[in-house]
Write an enzyme that holds these catalytic residues in place. Structure first.
Site, PDB file in Angstrom:
ATOM      1  N   GLU A 267     -45.692   1.796  36.272  1.00 13.79           N
ATOM      2  CA  GLU A 267     -46.352   0.655  35.633  1.00 13.79           C
ATOM      3  C   GLU A 267     -45.608  -0.609  36.058  1.00 13.79           C
ATOM      4  O   GLU A 267     -44.389  -0.672  35.912  1.00 13.79           O
ATOM      5  CB  GLU A 267     -46.320   0.788  34.120  1.00 13.79           C
ATOM      6  CG  GLU A 267     -47.083   1.972  33.566  1.00 13.79           C
ATOM      7  CD  GLU A 267     -46.956   2.048  32.057  1.00 13.79           C
ATOM      8  OE1 GLU A 267     -47.508   1.186  31.360  1.00 13.79           O
ATOM      9  OE2 GLU A 267     -46.277   2.975  31.579  1.00 13.79           O
ATOM     10  N   ARG A 491     -36.639  14.859  32.892  1.00 10.12           N
ATOM     11  CA  ARG A 491     -36.280  13.500  33.283  1.00 10.12           C
ATOM     12  C   ARG A 491     -34.772  13.371  33.432  1.00 10.12           C
ATOM     13  O   ARG A 491     -33.991  14.187  32.932  1.00 10.12           O
ATOM     14  CB  ARG A 491     -36.802  12.490  32.255  1.00 10.12           C
ATOM     15  CG  ARG A 491     -36.131  12.556  30.913  1.00 10.12           C
ATOM     16  CD  ARG A 491     -36.781  11.581  29.925  1.00 10.12           C
ATOM     17  NE  ARG A 491     -36.729  10.221  30.432  1.00 10.12           N
ATOM     18  CZ  ARG A 491     -37.385   9.208  29.866  1.00 10.12           C
ATOM     19  NH1 ARG A 491     -38.138   9.413  28.797  1.00 10.12           N
ATOM     20  NH2 ARG A 491     -37.272   7.986  30.352  1.00 10.12           N
ATOM     21  N   LYS A 501     -37.137  -0.619  28.605  1.00  6.68           N
ATOM     22  CA  LYS A 501     -37.415  -1.968  29.105  1.00  6.68           C
ATOM     23  C   LYS A 501     -37.269  -2.994  27.985  1.00  6.68           C
ATOM     24  O   LYS A 501     -36.750  -4.094  28.194  1.00  6.68           O
ATOM     25  CB  LYS A 501     -38.816  -2.027  29.699  1.00  6.68           C
ATOM     26  CG  LYS A 501     -39.002  -1.147  30.921  1.00  6.68           C
ATOM     27  CD  LYS A 501     -40.475  -1.057  31.319  1.00  6.68           C
ATOM     28  CE  LYS A 501     -40.658  -0.071  32.455  1.00  6.68           C
ATOM     29  NZ  LYS A 501     -42.083   0.168  32.767  1.00  6.68           N
TER      30      LYS A 501
END
Length: 844
Positions: A267, A491, A501
């Site tokens: 994204e 992950r 973020k």
């Protein structure tokens, strides 16, 4: 009934047992629950507050509620909203065991309402499923990573596998059987295991380095690569992913020619972090290993949060890591197709327009009740939804006044099947389509369909999307389109860091760090700026392997990989961090010896240089002391010491101190160049003063970075992660000096990096379709791929260092025959990439 902290219910023992039995507990279990006054009191409150006596629980659910009460009695950190969330999860059948309840309470102690349901479900094993192949992959990876030697370790491996986060919720019996099967495959049958383990040839088999695997994923004759074993080795072959019609498979294989096609779909709403390096490595590396293709696809479906700087940074980082997308695409490339399929979905009675508020949607999905409930608009006529969707498209509705929702399966236990939103109204201009659209598709609707459009054979993502696999496949089948296979790997995260973020933005906005590329962060642009080579990052990821288990790795392990990578590749320069002037009194003022010095004692390919040795040199202040001792071997009054690569040792004859501070400002020495010089017990580095050659190179700032956070888990800090910030995470040393070979080395490194980037760019352009882009794709020049951080070296006995982007170095742009040196207005800043050895107190 809304409970409050101060409420309680009657505590008399004679009322407790009947009350507890009313929720489904047996007489014996009810009596046992009443024994502990504190947990019994909590259980009474739960029963009364949430009308559990009327909930018609079975005995198993009642037992789980009792376990919840026991856990809540031990903590004050779970507030009423979180308690309600846990009760709801039990009533919905999401929490089915005592172990799940324990995990839920631990989670709710850390995270407050509103709860991230997907994260909560993953942490508590809700909807956990694992195929026998995935279980086998995880176990074989565990055996390999922990250097298990044979059958005597069977018990410890079973315990270790059960304790691993990825397999915590697996069936214990299935785990045991799978471990035994993996042992048989690896070590032979139990009786034959011992002789097999003695095979000396296998013990001495050469192992390829992680760096060689990371560079190209090429196979080795001695062992399988990361792309051939474990999770990646067990992936399906192109065309083996099931389809509802054989024609869809045939069309896909014709389009791909049977190749592996993957995609990396970030994204563009932030900068990539260290965890993304694993996704980049897996997607690009797996495709390259199998001779396939990998897209870089921007998931640009939320124009409110997307910025041009993120697009450009992502492309730069992918290429900096050494990968080139086959094509650069955007989800917005397919907005017209996505819209047409949304209309088709409505026509198939698989979607409807909903006008509920966000609060009502959450309530219907089970926020306040025990099970999801159908939206009041779910049964509206197809034509009505088509008309309403057209009004959404035409801008008739404002944001949140209308949504297109998929008509999925409300009876399924997976929340990802509870009528997810496909389109929403957004009052925002898109960077590519401008103001054409008033509606934008969601990730849940877009992702699988664009994978289908692009004929992705392997949709590789991380395990937080496991629950989404079901909705992914449902939508492809609902529209009768090619269905890629989604496969999930664990992950990557580093302890003592944050990757959110939103949280990094807080650090930037509030001045805790200088920007997203602050070298104390673990964004990829920050690691690049610090000077970490891209090859070291890929080597780190490759060494960890790929499995379904999440990797939460200590920073020290990452640092060690960086050191190992730089050990053989970084040239070594003399450097003094805190210069102390030394005057050699028994040589003339114009004394000059040019010393030949290799850049690396074990890597002659790095070349060599000549550096001046003169009457005035500088040593590190730490290499001189006024008081000598038996265990001290460096310079002191009356004592001799060797100088690396210099022709003779020196002996201290006197020194000068500052009258005010008493600090030593100059040291006077004798060069032991006559007779038989004393054999020094130690050698120290030095740099010479020689104006005509530009020696020494003076460093305006040397920045030493320490961990940004004090603990391994900053998110556990109270009141928030910022309370864990280390106030001493950066140390700036001014006035360090480096040997003059720095200049030709820096020029060479920049020139070589530019030449390599240009050659790679030319190779890419020669491949039809490779790296294709349109007018909206940022053009990345070769110069953008080469930053000052490519100038890396080891300061001998100091650290691994790189030039920081804050530097202004006009000398690097001048012809090679011009005398190097700092020019007026220049400013030279070095970053410490890593220490020379692990320092638990300081980190990198």
């Amino acid at each position: 009934m809304a409970p409050t902290k101060s409420e309680s219910v009657p505590t008399a023992s004679d009322t407790s047992i009947p009350l507890f039995k009313s929720i489904g507990l047996s007489q014996a279990k009810a009596a046992e629950a009443a024994k502990n006054a504190k947990s019994a009191n909590v259980l009474r409150n739960l029963i009364v507050s949430y009308d559990l006596a009327e909930a018609r629980l079975d005995e198993k659910q009642a037992t789980v509620i009792t376990a919840l009460a026991g856990q809540l009695a031990k903590t004050e950190s779970v507030e009423l909203d979180e308690q309600a969330f846990a009760i709801k999860a039990i009533l919905q059948g999401k929490l089915k065991s005592v172990d799940q309840v324990n995990a839920a309470v631990k989670y709710l102690e850390k995270f407050k309402a509103p709860i991230n349901e997907l994260e909560f479900d993953t942490e508590c094993g809700v909807g956990f499923s694992i195929t026998s192949e995935e279980l086998h992959d995880a176990i074989t990876s565990y055996i390999r990573e922990n250097s298990v030697t044979g059958w005597p370790n069977l018990g410890s491996v079973i315990s270790g596998v059960k304790a691993s986060p990825a397999l915590r919720w697996a069936n214990p019996l299935e785990v045991k059987n799978a471990v035994e099967k993996a042992f048989t495959e690896t070590f032979g049958t139990k009786e034959a295991a011992k002789p097999k383990a003695k095979d000396p040839k296998k013990e001495k088999a050469a192992q390829p380095t992680a760096a060689s695997e990371a560079a190209a994923g090429s196979s080795s004759s001695n062992r399988k690569t990361v792309f051939e074993e474990g999770f990646l080795g067990a992936l399906h072959k192109p065309g083996e992913n099931p389809q509802i019609r054989p024609e869809l498979r045939e069309q896909h294989l014709r389009a791909t020619d049977g190749q592996v096609w993957t995609r990396f779909p970030p994204e563009p709403n932030g900068y990539l972090h260290i965890g993304h390096s694993k996704a980049i490595f897996v997607n690009f590396g797996y495709a390259a290993h199998h001779g396939g293709k990998c897209y870089l696809r921007f998931d640009d479906t939320n124009p409110e949060k997307e910025e041009a700087r993120y697009f450009q940074s992502i492309i730069e980082v992918v290429r900096w890591l050494g990968f080139e997308p086959w094509k650069i695409t955007y989800s917005s490339d397919y907005f017209d197709q996505l819209y047409d399929l949304a209309v088709e979905l409505i026509k198939r009675d698989k979607a409807y327009v909903c006008h509920c508020t966000q609060e009502q949607i959450k309530a219907d999905r089970g926020e306040k009740i025990s099970a999801p409930k159908a939206c009041v608009h779910r049964s509206r006529p197809i034509q009505e939804s088509l008309d309403e969707f057209k009004k959404m498209t035409d801008g008739y509705y404002r944001p949140k006044e209308a949504n297109l929702r998929m008509k999925m399966d409300l009876t399924d236990g997976n929340p990802q099947m509870w009528d997810l939103t496909a389109y929403r109204v957004l009052d925002a201009s898109h960077h590519r389509t401008l103001d054409k659209w008033k509606i934008y598709p969601t990730y849940d609707y877009t992702h699988c369909l664009v994978d289908s459009f692009e004929n992705i054979s392997h949709s590789l993502c991380t395990t937080e999307f496991i629950a989404s696999r079901q909705s992914y496949e449902w939508l492809c089948d609902a529209l009768d389109v090619y269905k890629p296979r989604q496969s999930e790997f664990g992950r990557l995260s580093l302890q003592g860091t944050i990757s959110s973020k939103r949280k990094i933005l807080q650090l930037v906005d509030e001045g805790y760090v200088s920007g997203w590329d602050d070298p104390r962060l673990y964004t990829l642009i920050a690691l690049r700026r610090r000077g970490v080579p891209p090859g070291a990052i890929l080597s780190f990821v490759s060494t960890l392997g790929v499995s379904t288990a999440a990797s939460n790795i200590q920073i020290a392990r990452f640092e060690q990989t960086v050191r190992q990578y730089l050990e053989g590749s970084a040239p070594r320069l003399f450097m003094v961090m805190r210069p102390l002037k030394v005057i050699i009194e028994n040589v003339p003022d114009d004394y000059l010896v040019m010393v030949d010095k290799p850049f690396h004692p074990k890597n002659p390919q790095l070349g060599s240089s000549q550096i001046p040795f003169t009457r005035t040199i500088y040593i590190d202040a730490d290499d001189f002391r006024l008081e000598d001792s038996k265990d001290y071997f460096r310079l002191a009054p009356g004592k001799s010491v060797g100088l690396f690569q210099a022709p003779y040792p020196i002996t201290c004859t006197s020194y000068k101190t500052d009258s005010a501070s008493g600090e030593v400002t100059e040291v006077f020495c004798r060069l032991e160049d006559s007779g038989t010089p004393p054999k020094p017990k130690a050698y120290i580095q030095w740099v010479a003063e020689h104006a005509s050659s530009g020696s020494p190179v003076c460093i305006d700032e040397t920045r030493i970075f320490h961990p940004l956070f004090k603990s391994d888990n900053p998110l556990a800090a109270t009141p928030d992660f910022k309370a864990d910030i280390n106030p001493n995470s950066i140390e700036v040393i001014k006035g360090a000096m480096v040997e003059v070979s720095f200049w030709p080395l820096a020029k060479r490194y920049v020139a070589d990096a530019l030449e390599e980037a240009r050659a790679r760019s030319a190779e890419i352009k020669a491949i039809p379709g490779a790296g294709s882009h349109d007018a909206h794709t940022p053009e990345i020049t070769t110069e953008q791929l080469v930053g000052k951080e490519c100038v890396r070296f080891q300061g001998l006995r100091v650290a691994y260092l790189a030039v920081d982007s804050d530097s202004r170095l006009g000398a690097l742009d001048e012809p090679s025959d011009v005398t190097p040196g700092i020019r007026q207005g220049d400013y030279l800043v070095l970053n410490r990439i890593a220490s020379l050895k692990e320092d638990a107190g300081k980190g990198m």
